[in-house]
Design an enzyme around this catalytic site. Structure first.
Site, PDB file in Angstrom:
ATOM      1  N   ILE A  96       0.798  -1.046  -0.002  1.00 36.55           N
ATOM      2  CA  ILE A  96      -0.029   0.113  -0.052  1.00 36.55           C
ATOM      3  C   ILE A  96       0.774   1.309   0.012  1.00 36.55           C
ATOM      4  O   ILE A  96       0.523   2.159  -0.897  1.00 36.55           O
ATOM      5  CB  ILE A  96      -0.859  -0.102   1.250  1.00 36.55           C
ATOM      6  CG1 ILE A  96      -1.903  -1.103   0.988  1.00 36.55           C
ATOM      7  CG2 ILE A  96      -1.481   1.371   1.393  1.00 36.55           C
ATOM      8  CD1 ILE A  96      -3.166  -1.369   2.209  1.00 36.55           C
ATOM      9  N   ASP A 129      13.083   4.072  12.123  1.00 35.54           N
ATOM     10  CA  ASP A 129      12.071   3.129  12.821  1.00 35.54           C
ATOM     11  C   ASP A 129      10.927   4.247  13.360  1.00 35.54           C
ATOM     12  O   ASP A 129      11.226   5.074  14.130  1.00 35.54           O
ATOM     13  CB  ASP A 129      12.896   2.553  14.055  1.00 35.54           C
ATOM     14  CG  ASP A 129      12.158   1.922  14.823  1.00 35.54           C
ATOM     15  OD1 ASP A 129      10.936   2.094  14.874  1.00 35.54           O
ATOM     16  OD2 ASP A 129      12.602   1.453  15.722  1.00 35.54           O
ATOM     17  N   TYR A 170      -5.053  -3.849  18.081  1.00 35.39           N
ATOM     18  CA  TYR A 170      -5.203  -3.218  16.579  1.00 35.39           C
ATOM     19  C   TYR A 170      -6.526  -2.411  16.547  1.00 35.39           C
ATOM     20  O   TYR A 170      -6.278  -1.064  15.978  1.00 35.39           O
ATOM     21  CB  TYR A 170      -4.927  -4.377  15.777  1.00 35.39           C
ATOM     22  CG  TYR A 170      -4.916  -3.840  14.299  1.00 35.39           C
ATOM     23  CD1 TYR A 170      -3.634  -3.363  13.689  1.00 35.39           C
ATOM     24  CD2 TYR A 170      -6.034  -3.928  13.390  1.00 35.39           C
ATOM     25  CE1 TYR A 170      -3.873  -2.945  12.323  1.00 35.39           C
ATOM     26  CE2 TYR A 170      -6.018  -3.335  11.907  1.00 35.39           C
ATOM     27  CZ  TYR A 170      -4.738  -2.948  11.468  1.00 35.39           C
ATOM     28  OH  TYR A 170      -4.838  -2.556  10.449  1.00 35.39           O
ATOM     29  N   LYS A 173      -6.370   1.786  15.837  1.00 32.49           N
ATOM     30  CA  LYS A 173      -6.947   2.181  14.511  1.00 32.49           C
ATOM     31  C   LYS A 173      -8.184   3.313  14.954  1.00 32.49           C
ATOM     32  O   LYS A 173      -8.404   3.972  14.200  1.00 32.49           O
ATOM     33  CB  LYS A 173      -7.285   1.120  13.584  1.00 32.49           C
ATOM     34  CG  LYS A 173      -6.027   0.252  12.963  1.00 32.49           C
ATOM     35  CD  LYS A 173      -5.227   1.315  12.036  1.00 32.49           C
ATOM     36  CE  LYS A 173      -4.289   0.486  11.263  1.00 32.49           C
ATOM     37  NZ  LYS A 173      -3.446   1.436  10.448  1.00 32.49           N
TER      38      LYS A 173
END
Length: 252
Positions: free
Chosen positions: A21, A67, A160, A164
């Protein structure tokens, strides 16, 4: 606005550029005429991407290995991109998943790692990007890459999904905070996309996943990149604080 600022190089920084992506986003922004600065941890992948962008006619003077969980290195990467001209576009495509695990069974170290990579690094990036953009001129836009897990539940994916969801909150709040400064802030929320770990699965698995989508297939990285490029472009000049699902109708 003076003539010098009007003609300044318009720069785009893309974090998390080493995946499918991120790669597609860099190509889309490069094709739109932005000086593109890919950033990610994988230095070899970045140099390959930079060569591909240059071969395609895009302006990509450097790629920065960084990083995203290193606050100092991340701030330096944004500063390096901003030194090339006006920081006009920033795309934050940073994150990591985890094995489906109920929160009660997840080690706290794993939870903290997911939150650090997927949310905190993005918050730090936005902080630095906004500071650089306030010193720039012309249209400026930040685009976050959230997920449909950021607008709905996801079984076994508490860390996760929480990260998000936090990105969605960060998007909307920063959009309000920076609107009068002329900085637009939006997010895309991709659904099942042909990228990441899903591409390591058998074709039958990918077809089954696509079968759950109303449009009958998984999306492509190029389709996500097209949405990102639109939100970053002057065509979306009156759009800020929105979360655009790119999921073939899966969320509904």
């Amino acid at each position: 606005m003076n003539q010098e600022s009007a003609s300044a190089t318009r720069v785009a920084i893309v974090l998390g550029a080493d995946g499918r992506i991120g790669n597609a986003i860099c190509h889309a922004l490069g094709a739109d005429g932005l000086t593109t600065v890919p950033c990610a941890r994988d230095a070899a992948a970045l140099e390959k991407l930079r060569s591909e962008l240059v071969a395609a006619g895009a302006d990509c003077p450097r790629a920065i290995a960084v990083d995203a969980t290193d606050d100092v290195a991340l701030a330096e990467a944004v500063a390096q991109a901003a030194s090339l001209g006006d920081l006009a576009v920033a795309v934050n495509n940073v994150g990591r998943g985890h094995q489906p695990t109920p929160l009660a069974d997840m080690p706290l170290a794993e939870f903290d790692s997911v939150m650090a990579v997927t949310f905190r690094s993005v918050a730090v990036a936005v902080r630095e990007e906004v500071r650089a953009m306030r010193a720039a001129s012309g249209p400026r836009a930040i685009v976050m890459v959230s997920s449909t897990a950021g607008v709905r539940g996801a079984p076994g994916m508490a860390a996760y999904a929480a990260a998000k969801h936090a990105i969605v909150g960060l998007t909307r709040t920063t959009a309000l905070d920076e609107a009068r400064a002329g900085i637009r802030v939006n997010a895309v929320a991709p659904g099942p996309i042909e990228s990441g770990t899903i591409m390591k699965q058998d074709e039958s698995v990918r077809e089954r996943v696509g079968g759950y989508v109303p449009l009958g297939r998984m999306g492509t990285p190029t389709e996500v990149a097209a949405a990102v490029a639109w939100l970053a472009s002057p065509a979306a000049a009156y759009v800020t604080g929105t979360v655009l699902t790119v999921d073939g109708g899966r969320t509904i």
